[in-house]
Design a protein around this motif. Structure first.
Motif, PDB file in Angstrom:
ATOM      1  N   THR A   9       0.957  -1.382  -0.043  1.00 17.61           N
ATOM      2  CA  THR A   9       0.075  -0.035  -0.143  1.00 17.61           C
ATOM      3  C   THR A   9       0.927   1.187   0.024  1.00 17.61           C
ATOM      4  O   THR A   9       0.594   2.247  -0.674  1.00 17.61           O
ATOM      5  CB  THR A   9      -0.845   0.151   1.232  1.00 17.61           C
TER       6      THR A   9
ATOM      7  N   ASN B 172       1.169   4.004  -2.903  1.00 23.46           N
ATOM      8  CA  ASN B 172       1.041   5.556  -2.592  1.00 23.46           C
ATOM      9  C   ASN B 172       2.233   6.314  -3.276  1.00 23.46           C
ATOM     10  O   ASN B 172       2.037   7.455  -3.644  1.00 23.46           O
ATOM     11  CB  ASN B 172       0.767   5.942  -1.053  1.00 23.46           C
TER      12      ASN B 172
ATOM     13  N   LEU C  57      -8.912  11.212  -6.617  1.00 19.09           N
ATOM     14  CA  LEU C  57      -7.946  10.712  -5.756  1.00 19.09           C
ATOM     15  C   LEU C  57      -7.853  12.372  -5.048  1.00 19.09           C
ATOM     16  O   LEU C  57      -7.497  12.173  -3.769  1.00 19.09           O
ATOM     17  CB  LEU C  57      -6.643  10.701  -6.396  1.00 19.09           C
TER      18      LEU C  57
ATOM     19  N   VAL D 124      -5.393   9.307  -0.729  1.00 19.36           N
ATOM     20  CA  VAL D 124      -4.795   8.187  -1.492  1.00 19.36           C
ATOM     21  C   VAL D 124      -5.237   6.870  -0.396  1.00 19.36           C
ATOM     22  O   VAL D 124      -6.250   7.050   0.471  1.00 19.36           O
ATOM     23  CB  VAL D 124      -3.208   8.274  -1.391  1.00 19.36           C
ATOM     24  N   LEU D 125      -4.464   5.744  -0.676  1.00 17.61           N
ATOM     25  CA  LEU D 125      -4.814   4.504  -0.011  1.00 17.61           C
ATOM     26  C   LEU D 125      -4.358   4.586   1.427  1.00 17.61           C
ATOM     27  O   LEU D 125      -3.578   5.279   1.783  1.00 17.61           O
ATOM     28  CB  LEU D 125      -3.911   3.438  -0.702  1.00 17.61           C
ATOM     29  N   ASP D 126      -5.159   3.887   2.437  1.00 18.07           N
ATOM     30  CA  ASP D 126      -4.803   4.017   3.843  1.00 18.07           C
ATOM     31  C   ASP D 126      -3.578   2.915   4.260  1.00 18.07           C
ATOM     32  O   ASP D 126      -3.891   1.806   4.338  1.00 18.07           O
ATOM     33  CB  ASP D 126      -6.148   3.467   4.673  1.00 18.07           C
TER      34      ASP D 126
ATOM     35  N   GLU E 219      -7.352  -2.341   0.866  1.00 16.98           N
ATOM     36  CA  GLU E 219      -6.996  -0.988   0.910  1.00 16.98           C
ATOM     37  C   GLU E 219      -7.681  -0.364  -0.467  1.00 16.98           C
ATOM     38  O   GLU E 219      -8.192   0.762  -0.126  1.00 16.98           O
ATOM     39  CB  GLU E 219      -5.278  -0.622   0.430  1.00 16.98           C
ATOM     40  N   GLU E 220      -7.933  -1.029  -1.371  1.00 19.02           N
ATOM     41  CA  GLU E 220      -8.638  -0.569  -2.695  1.00 19.02           C
ATOM     42  C   GLU E 220     -10.282  -0.694  -2.294  1.00 19.02           C
ATOM     43  O   GLU E 220     -10.887   0.277  -2.758  1.00 19.02           O
ATOM     44  CB  GLU E 220      -8.320  -1.281  -3.827  1.00 19.02           C
TER      45      GLU E 220
ATOM     46  N   ASP F 216     -11.498  -0.073   0.728  1.00 18.19           N
ATOM     47  CA  ASP F 216     -11.501   0.861   1.824  1.00 18.19           C
ATOM     48  C   ASP F 216     -11.689   2.238   0.772  1.00 18.19           C
ATOM     49  O   ASP F 216     -12.457   3.393   1.021  1.00 18.19           O
ATOM     50  CB  ASP F 216     -10.379   1.073   2.899  1.00 18.19           C
ATOM     51  N   TRP F 217     -10.686   2.702   0.104  1.00 18.54           N
ATOM     52  CA  TRP F 217     -10.532   3.754  -0.786  1.00 18.54           C
ATOM     53  C   TRP F 217     -12.082   3.848  -1.606  1.00 18.54           C
ATOM     54  O   TRP F 217     -12.525   5.129  -1.826  1.00 18.54           O
ATOM     55  CB  TRP F 217      -9.539   3.556  -1.857  1.00 18.54           C
ATOM     56  N   SER F 218     -12.517   2.617  -2.182  1.00 20.37           N
ATOM     57  CA  SER F 218     -13.690   2.719  -2.930  1.00 20.37           C
ATOM     58  C   SER F 218     -14.849   2.990  -2.074  1.00 20.37           C
ATOM     59  O   SER F 218     -15.785   3.757  -2.711  1.00 20.37           O
ATOM     60  CB  SER F 218     -13.891   1.294  -3.646  1.00 20.37           C
TER      61      SER F 218
ATOM     62  N   ARG G 237     -14.828   5.168   0.339  1.00 22.48           N
ATOM     63  CA  ARG G 237     -14.742   6.456   0.885  1.00 22.48           C
ATOM     64  C   ARG G 237     -15.283   7.147  -0.566  1.00 22.48           C
ATOM     65  O   ARG G 237     -15.970   8.244  -0.342  1.00 22.48           O
ATOM     66  CB  ARG G 237     -13.168   6.828   1.096  1.00 22.48           C
TER      67      ARG G 237
END
Length: 525
Positions: free
Chosen positions: A197, A201, A302, A307-309, A319-320, A322-324, A326
């Motif tokens: 991750t 980033n 973005l 960015v990714l956590d 990670e993707e 979670d980003w999705s 958000r």
């Protein structure tokens, strides 16, 4: 005699199926109550979906649009997938017309056609102007990394940046391999292992203002992969990400979810990628997440969600997602670019056991942060659009047993099109008061030409370029014509070939000149 033929044409259900009814849009099946756990529908000889009868033994399937893109299909209900047939023979259904009839001898299935529900890039949107950086985190697995980079070298243009980041690999074969890649990629190295991750980033930051494709180092891309992802990402303003499909990528595997899917005998990644580009369709199913094995992230998203956590998901696996989530909080969507096939080895850096452990840890965080996530996955995973995508890939694989592997699809404007056997040369021509798109001498599409109002004709061509999966425009000289400008906006390359054309597309394309995209006269870029 005529009445005898009509009687034989009626559908004959087999027990425990009692009756089936088609009203032009919905199929209703009545079974002996309690006799069947599920009824599977086979269309054109390939599994489409499974239905669970209710307490009265009734099962229904509503077709939002024709899965094949054509008006007629061959239907056979079964007692579960691959189970016994529930009709005496295949039946023919026609969309928009009630009634079923038995398939007659000699009836031939229609080839797959563009979907009525295709989601196209809005007219005139310059998707090709978007700068893209492909970020490839690397950790060991040199053979797969070499395959990944070789495929990238063959399937990205000079305008695309490739950023390869070695996350402190221990395998000594990685360093010389990445040295050789420095000719077409920017190669960076983490001094200590930072995890997937944080490495991703770093790549996102190095990309500056460009859109980003996260690409695993154990993948193999094929023709048109980046053009397809970019179009899917910009088909609507509320799309946050677009993810490819694969032979081995969990929920993004086709045609069978969560399985490894072998390619047809004799097919390469290039064959599978081109077949998906031609025929998988542009319905773009939605999921509440993308998948970082091959995921296009828009820069404006973005900027909005970050960015990714890397603190919560240091090694990836969540990670993707979670980003999705958000992004979804802001009303944005994540689409599956079903026409983009990317091969994936999976678990090359960690192995299956380590991957399972990381997956469980990541899911625990996701459940705490996004308690509705799994329900959203369940709600969308078997959407109608997704069932259509999987079915079309099954048909592609089935057709591969008897048909030749797919060829490049090239466009020629006007008379004198090359006659090559190793490519599909489609022809755009003017025919009196209309423009026509031809393939193999047959008119595939046509639009009226109105001299004082040409825009409808331009819009039709814009749609044809996408619906019929044109890969390149052939020219003998640059004219900056409307066709060249529209191709430039969509990212369809124009190639200048020399006349006489020679006997093969392969020979002509080896010496072809890649011309810069044509632009509108008012475009100052």
């Amino acid at each position: 005699m005529m009445f005898g033929l009509l009687r034989r044409a009626k559908p004959v259900p087999l027990a425990p199926l009692l009756d089936l009814h088609w009203d032009g849009r919905e199929l209703r099946l009545a079974c002996t109550p309690g006799a069947l756990v599920e009824v599977a529908l086979e269309l054109d000889g390939c599994h489409f979906t499974s239905l669970v009868p209710d307490a009265q033994g009734v099962a229904r399937c509503t077709f939002a649009f024709a899965p094949s893109g054509t008006d007629t299909l061959e239907l056979l209900p079964r007692a579960g997938r691959d189970g016994a047939a529930l009709a005496a023979g295949p039946l023919r259904l026609e969309f928009g017309k009630a009634g079923l009839v038995a398939v007659s001898a000699g009836w031939r299935r229609s080839p797959l056609a563009p979907l009525a529900a295709s989601r196209l890039v809005p007219f005139g949107r310059d998707v090709a102007a978007r700068e893209v950086a492909v970020v490839v985190p690397v950790h060991d697995a040199p053979a797969l990394v070499e395959r990944c980079l070789a495929a990238l070298r063959g399937h990205v243009d000079a305008a695309t940046r490739v950023i390869v980041i070695d996350d402190a690999s221990r395998d000594p074969a990685i360093a010389p391999l990445l040295e050789r890649a420095a000719g077409f990629a920017r190669v960076l190295r983490n001094e200590v292992n930072r995890g997937f991750t944080a490495t991703a980033n770093r790549g996102i930051a190095e990309a500056d203002r460009a859109d980003v494709v996260l690409l695993n180092a154990d993948t193999e891309v094929g023709p048109n992969w980046l053009a397809g992802l970019r179009r899917a990402a910009y088909a609507a303003d509320d799309v946050a990400s677009a993810t490819a499909v694969s032979d081995n990528a969990g929920a993004f595997s086709v045609p069978e979810l969560e399985r490894y899917n072998a390619l047809p005998d004799g097919w390469t990644t290039e064959h599978a990628a081109r077949a998906a580009w031609h025929d998988a369709g542009l319905a773009y199913p939605e999921l509440p997440t993308g998948n970082g094995f091959c995921m296009y992230l828009r820069r404006d998203v973005l900027d909005a969600v970050g960015v990714l956590d890397e603190a919560a998901f240091p090694q990836g696996y969540g990670e993707e997602n979670d980003w999705s989530q958000r992004a979804a909080q802001r009303g944005l969507r994540h689409v599956v670019a079903g026409n983009v096939f990317v091969r994936h080895a999976r678990s090359a850096s960690f192995g299956d056991e380590r991957r399972a452990t990381l997956g469980r840890a990541g899911m625990a965080v996701l459940r705490e942060r996004w308690p509705r996530y799994e329900d959203d996955v369940a709600r969308t995973l078997y959407s109608y659009e997704r069932r259509v995508l999987d079915w079309r890939v099954r048909r592609i694989h089935a057709d591969a047993r008897t048909e030749a592997a797919p060829l490049r699809r090239l466009l020629w404007v006007g008379a004198g099109a090359p006659a090559w056997r190793d490519a599909e040369v489609w022809n755009l021509r003017a025919n009196r008061a209309r423009n026509e798109l031809l393939h193999a001498g047959k008119v595939v599409a046509a639009s009226a030409w109105i001299a004082h109002d040409p825009e409808p004709s331009y819009r039709a061509l814009w749609d044809w370029l996408q619906l019929h999966a044109i890969e390149a425009l052939l020219v003998t000289e640059a004219r900056d014509s409307v066709a060249e400008i529209l191709c430039g906006l969509l990212g369809v390359p124009r190639l200048r070939i020399a006349a006489p054309f020679g006997e093969s597309a392969a020979a002509a394309l080896r010496t072809a000149e890649w011309l810069p995209p044509a632009r509108l006269p008012s475009d100052s870029r």
